[in-house]
Design a protein around this motif. Structure first.
Motif, short mmCIF file in Angstrom:
data_model
loop_
_atom_site.label_atom_id
_atom_site.label_comp_id
_atom_site.label_asym_id
_atom_site.label_seq_id
_atom_site.Cartn_x
_atom_site.Cartn_y
_atom_site.Cartn_z
N UNK A 330 0.86 -1.18 0.00
CA UNK A 330 0.00 0.00 0.00
C UNK A 330 0.90 1.23 0.00
N UNK A 331 0.66 2.14 -0.94
CA UNK A 331 1.49 3.34 -1.01
C UNK A 331 0.70 4.57 -0.55
N UNK A 332 1.47 5.56 -0.10
CA UNK A 332 0.87 6.86 0.22
C UNK A 332 1.17 7.84 -0.90
N UNK A 333 1.21 9.13 -0.54
CA UNK A 333 1.40 10.16 -1.57
C UNK A 333 2.83 10.18 -2.11
N UNK A 334 2.97 10.51 -3.39
CA UNK A 334 4.30 10.67 -3.98
C UNK A 334 4.70 12.14 -3.96
N UNK A 335 5.95 12.42 -4.41
CA UNK A 335 6.41 13.81 -4.35
C UNK A 335 6.80 14.40 -5.69
N UNK A 336 7.80 13.78 -6.33
CA UNK A 336 8.35 14.38 -7.54
C UNK A 336 7.48 14.13 -8.76
N UNK A 337 7.70 14.89 -9.85
CA UNK A 337 6.88 14.71 -11.05
C UNK A 337 6.97 13.32 -11.67
N UNK A 338 8.11 12.64 -11.47
CA UNK A 338 8.20 11.28 -12.02
C UNK A 338 8.26 10.22 -10.92
N UNK A 339 8.02 10.63 -9.67
CA UNK A 339 8.00 9.63 -8.59
C UNK A 339 6.84 8.68 -8.83
N UNK A 340 7.08 7.44 -8.53
CA UNK A 340 6.09 6.40 -8.83
C UNK A 340 4.86 6.46 -7.93
N UNK A 341 5.09 6.75 -6.66
CA UNK A 341 4.01 6.55 -5.68
C UNK A 341 2.81 7.45 -5.91
N UNK A 342 1.66 6.89 -5.69
CA UNK A 342 0.42 7.65 -5.54
C UNK A 342 -0.42 6.83 -4.57
N UNK A 343 -1.35 7.45 -3.83
CA UNK A 343 -2.07 6.67 -2.83
C UNK A 343 -2.85 5.53 -3.47
N UNK A 344 -2.53 4.32 -3.08
CA UNK A 344 -3.21 3.17 -3.65
C UNK A 344 -2.34 1.92 -3.53
N UNK A 345 -2.80 0.86 -4.17
CA UNK A 345 -2.09 -0.41 -4.07
C UNK A 345 -1.14 -0.61 -5.24
N UNK A 346 0.04 -1.12 -4.92
CA UNK A 346 1.00 -1.44 -5.98
C UNK A 346 1.25 -2.95 -5.96
N UNK A 347 1.27 -3.52 -7.15
CA UNK A 347 1.54 -4.95 -7.27
C UNK A 347 2.75 -5.14 -8.18
N UNK A 348 3.73 -5.90 -7.71
CA UNK A 348 4.92 -6.21 -8.52
C UNK A 348 4.85 -7.69 -8.90
N UNK A 349 4.97 -7.95 -10.20
CA UNK A 349 4.80 -9.32 -10.71
C UNK A 349 6.03 -9.71 -11.52
#
Ligand SMILES: Cc1cc2nc3c(=O)[nH]c(=O)nc-3n(C[C@H](O)[C@H](O)[C@H](O)COP(=O)(O)OP(=O)(O)OC[C@H]3O[C@@H](n4cnc5c(N)ncnc54)[C@H](O)[C@@H]3O)c2cc1C
Length: 426
Positions: A330-349
Motif C-alpha cells: 500500500x502506497x501513500x502520496x508521492x512527491x516528484x513529477x516522475x516519482x512512482x508513488x500515488x495513494x493506492x495499491x501497488x503490485x509487482x509481478x
C-alpha cells in the motif's frame, strides 16, 4: 562505460560525451540506466560524514545501501526507507525515489534526503533541497538520472534498538480480506503481502499479509549484527531449463500458503531476511533460465485498486501466464513529477519470458491505464509512450525542467528515448 573518482573527473566525462546516462549497480529491471555511454558511479563511494547523535549521514552517491548499513547499524541507525535489495547505490535509489514496506507511513526515500549535490549536464554543481532549488530537488528524486549526476546526498536516518524485526504473517483467503488487512494494520511500520496469483474463483487474490516492527532492545533475542546462518548462497550459472515451472510454482504456492498460515504468533527475523531475502541468493535471476524475466509493477489509485486488482488477476488466469512472484504493498502520496508513488495499491509481478507474455502485459497496461494507474519506471523495459504520459500527469513539468537544465539533451537512456522523456512528444 566510464567511471570516476572525483567531481572533476565526473565533470570531464560529462563534458566529453554528447550523450550519456548514470548507472549505479544496475539493479533496476529495465533500460533506465542503459545507453551508448554510461557513467558508472559505484567507484564514487566515500563516506563524507556521519553524525551519530543526530542520525544524519552524508556520502557519495555510488555508495551502496549495504555499505551504508554496515556503517550506520553499529551506531544504532537504520535507513528510513529501503527497497527489497541492499545492493543498490544511494544515487540510484534517489533517482528512482525508491519505496519500501513503510511507504504508507514514511513515504519514499526522497522525503528523507536533506540535500543533495547535483552535477548538471552543463557542468555546474547545484545544492538541492526542499529550500534550495526546490523544484529541481523534487524532480531529481525519481528523475531517473535525466537531470544531472547526483554526486552526494545527506539523508536523515531512523533510530534502531536492535537488528531484529518482530513480524507476523496472517493468511487471507481472498482479495477483499487481503486488502482489509492493510487497512486494519495501517499503523504498523512495515506491511506487505505475498499473493498467490494462481488462485481463481472465490479464492482469487488469496495471499499472506505480513506486518512487522523493529524489535526494541529488550525484545531482541541476541545482539550480534549479522545473525548466524545468514551467509548467502549462489546460483552458479544460467540454468539450462526453467527451474521454476508453472506446475512447480503451483505446488510451491500451495505449500507456502498452508505452511505459513499455520504460524499464528509473532516471529523474530533478522533485518537481512525481512528486508533483503533475495540478497542471500546471489544471481537469483538465473533461476529464470536463459530467456530471463520481466518485472511488471504498477500502482492503482485507492478508489480503483480493488476492481483493478481483480481484473488483473483474471487476465493473468485467462492468459495462463502465472507470475512467479507477486508482491502487494500500500502506497501513500508521492512527491516528484516522475516519482512512482500515488495513494493506492501497488503490485509487482515477475513474469518469465515466454511466448504470449508481451500480449498479456499489453492487456494489463490497458487495465492500469483505464483505471488511472501507472507503471514504475525503475521496473519498466517495455511500456509505450502513452502509458507514461497518461500515467504521470506531471511529466510535462519534468520535461520543461529538463529543457532548462539539459538543453542539449545530453542525459538520455534507452528508456527516456523510448518514452519521449527527452522532449514532450505531445
Ligand atoms: C531484488 C530487488 C528488489 C527491489 N525492491 C524494490 C523495492 O522494494 N522498492 C523500490 O522502489 N525499488 C526496488 N527495486 C528497484 C531498485 O531499488 C531501483 O531500481 C534502484 O534505482 C536501483 O539502484 P541502482 O544503484 O542499481 O541504479 P541503476 O539501476 O543503475 O539505475 C537506476 C536509475 O538511477 C539513475 N542513477 C543511478 N545513479 C545515479 C546518480 N548518481 N545520479 C543520477 N542518477 C543516477 C540511472 O540513470 C537510472 O535511471 C528492487 C530491485 C531489485 C533487484
Amino acid at each position: 562505460m566510464r567511471s570516476f573518482r572525483s567531481q572533476e573527473e565526473a565533470r570531464d566525462i560529462l563534458g566529453q560525451t554528447d550523450r550519456c546516462i548514470p548507472r549505479g549497480l544496475g539493479r533496476s529491471y529495465g533500460d533506465c540506466s542503459l545507453g551508448e555511454n554510461i557513467i558508472s558511479t559505484p567507484g564514487f563511494r566515500r563516506f563524507i560524514h556521519l553524525d551519530p547523535a543526530k542520525g544524519i549521514l552524508e556520502c557519495e552517491a555510488g555508495t551502496s545501501l549495504d555499505q551504508i548499513l554496515s556503517v550506520i547499524i553499529p551506531h544504532g541507525w537504520f535507513l528510513p526507507v529501503t527497497p527489497g535489495t541492499s545492493r543498490v547505490t544511494l544515487g540510484g535509489a534517489i533517482a528512482s525515489d525508491v519505496h519500501g514496506k513503510n511507504h504508507h507511513l514514511h513515504g519514499a526515500l526522497g522525503r528523507h534526503v536533506l540535500d543533495l549535490r547535483l552535477l548538471t549536464p552543463q557542468g555546474h554543481v547545484l545544492v538541492c533541497s526542499k529550500n534550495e532549488n526546490p523544484a529541481i530537488f523534487q524532480a531529481v528524486c525519481g528523475g531517473m538520472g535525466l537531470l544531472g549526476l547526483i554526486l552526494s546526498a545527506r539523508i536523515s536516518l531512523m533510530p534502531l534498538e536492535s537488528v531484529f524485526i518482530r513480524q507476523k504473517t496472517i493468511p487471507a483467503y481472498d482479495l477483499d480480506e487481503l486488502m482489509s488487512f492493510f487497512d486494519s494494520h495501517h499503523q504498523s511500520t512495515y506491511t506487505v503481502a505475498w499473493m498467490d496469483c494462481l488462485q481463481r474463483g472465490r479464492h482469487l487474490g488469496r495471499g499472506l499479509f505480513m506486518h512487522g516492527e523493529h524489535c526494541r532492545s529488550h525484545e531482541a533475542p541476541q545482539s550480534q549484527l549479522i545473525p548466524p546462518g545468514c551467509k548467502g548462497i549462489s546460483i552458479p550459472f544460467t540454468l539450462p531449463f526453467r527451474a521454476l515451472t508453472p506446475a512447480g510454482i503451483k505446488a510451491f504456492n500451495s505449500l507456502y500458503f498452508h505452511r505459513k498460515s499455520r504460524r499464528t504468533g509473532y516471529e523474530i527475523s533478522s533485518i537481512e531476511s525481512f528486508f533483503y531475502p533475495l540478497d542471500a541468493l546471489a544471481n537469483w535471476n538465473l533461476l529464470y533460465g536463459k530467456k530471463g524475466f520481466l518485472q511488471y509493477q504498477f500502482v492503482l489509485p485507492r478508489s480503483t485498486s480493488r476492481s483493478g486488482l481483480q481484473k488483473i488477476l483474471q487476465h493473468i488466469n485467462s492468459f495462463g501466464q502465472p507470475p512467479y512472484l507477486a508482491v502487494l504493498k500500500l502506497l501513500g502520496k508521492g512527491q516528484g513529477p516522475l516519482s512512482f508513488a500515488q495513494p493506492g495499491y501497488t503490485l509487482a509481478l515477475d513474469f518469465p519470458i515466454r511466448p504470449g507474455v508481451f500480449s498479456l502485459l499489453n492487456a494489463l497496461d490497458r487495465v492500469v491505464q483505464k483505471l488511472g494507474g501507472r507503471i514504475y519506471l525503475a521496473k519498466d523495459a517495455r511500456m509505450k509512450k502513452h502509458m507514461l504520459w497518461e500515467g504521470y500527469p506531471r511529466a510535462k513539468e519534468f520535461v520543461e525542467l529538463k529543457k532548462r537544465l539539459d538543453p542539449e539533451n545530453k542525459l538520455s537512456s534507452l528508456q527516456s528515448r523510448r518514452l519521449g522523456l527527452c522532449q514532450n512528444p505531445y
